[in-house]
Write a protein that holds these residues in place. Sequence first.
Motif, PDB file in Angstrom:
ATOM      1  N   ASP A 100       8.322 -41.394 -53.101  1.00 36.56           N
ATOM      2  CA  ASP A 100       7.971 -42.612 -51.968  1.00 36.56           C
ATOM      3  C   ASP A 100       8.571 -43.792 -52.086  1.00 36.56           C
ATOM      4  O   ASP A 100       8.147 -44.295 -53.592  1.00 36.56           O
ATOM      5  CB  ASP A 100       6.515 -42.657 -51.600  1.00 36.56           C
ATOM      6  CG  ASP A 100       6.368 -44.522 -50.773  1.00 36.56           C
ATOM      7  OD1 ASP A 100       6.694 -44.685 -50.515  1.00 36.56           O
ATOM      8  OD2 ASP A 100       4.540 -44.021 -49.942  1.00 36.56           O
ATOM      9  N   SER A 101       9.507 -44.509 -51.257  1.00 33.82           N
ATOM     10  CA  SER A 101       9.991 -45.003 -52.352  1.00 33.82           C
ATOM     11  C   SER A 101       9.165 -46.717 -52.760  1.00 33.82           C
ATOM     12  O   SER A 101      10.000 -47.525 -53.150  1.00 33.82           O
ATOM     13  CB  SER A 101      11.153 -45.742 -51.315  1.00 33.82           C
ATOM     14  OG  SER A 101      11.186 -45.971 -49.864  1.00 33.82           O
ATOM     15  N   GLU A 102       7.500 -46.898 -50.921  1.00 29.67           N
ATOM     16  CA  GLU A 102       7.109 -47.673 -51.909  1.00 29.67           C
ATOM     17  C   GLU A 102       5.969 -47.547 -53.106  1.00 29.67           C
ATOM     18  O   GLU A 102       5.036 -48.640 -52.861  1.00 29.67           O
ATOM     19  CB  GLU A 102       6.030 -47.944 -50.612  1.00 29.67           C
ATOM     20  CG  GLU A 102       7.298 -47.916 -49.189  1.00 29.67           C
ATOM     21  CD  GLU A 102       7.664 -49.818 -48.868  1.00 29.67           C
ATOM     22  OE1 GLU A 102       7.060 -50.713 -49.475  1.00 29.67           O
ATOM     23  OE2 GLU A 102       8.883 -49.377 -48.634  1.00 29.67           O
ATOM     24  N   ARG A 122      -0.989 -41.997 -57.755  1.00 30.01           N
ATOM     25  CA  ARG A 122      -0.051 -43.187 -58.102  1.00 30.01           C
ATOM     26  C   ARG A 122       0.770 -42.679 -59.817  1.00 30.01           C
ATOM     27  O   ARG A 122       1.200 -43.617 -60.714  1.00 30.01           O
ATOM     28  CB  ARG A 122      -0.097 -43.874 -58.056  1.00 30.01           C
ATOM     29  CG  ARG A 122      -0.045 -45.483 -56.320  1.00 30.01           C
ATOM     30  CD  ARG A 122      -0.856 -46.762 -56.561  1.00 30.01           C
ATOM     31  NE  ARG A 122       0.228 -47.339 -57.260  1.00 30.01           N
ATOM     32  CZ  ARG A 122       1.178 -47.721 -56.473  1.00 30.01           C
ATOM     33  NH1 ARG A 122       1.161 -47.093 -55.490  1.00 30.01           N
ATOM     34  NH2 ARG A 122       1.505 -48.704 -56.964  1.00 30.01           N
TER      35      ARG A 122
END
Length: 85
Positions: free
Chosen positions: A17-19, A31
């Motif tokens: 996820d680029s975020e 994460r």
Amino acid sequence: MNNSLKMKNWQEHITTDSEILLGKPIIKGTRISIEFILERLATGWSVEQLLENYPRLTLDDLMAVYAYAYDCMKDGLLLMKSKSA
């Protein structure tokens, strides 16, 4: 193929996820990056230590990390740097 030898489908456990962590591969719903897990294992952490210290991780997640690393290696995505002369 014997079911006990079947490789884990890592796509069920690993995503990007680029975020999150600049798009590094992570365990879904966390994460926790694959890089982080591999670094811990490379520095001597056991599977049990990872599972105790990161309760959101499962044994299936860790098996997916191994399968992901294998797929990267077999597809030539991970290459050794050549030594300079």
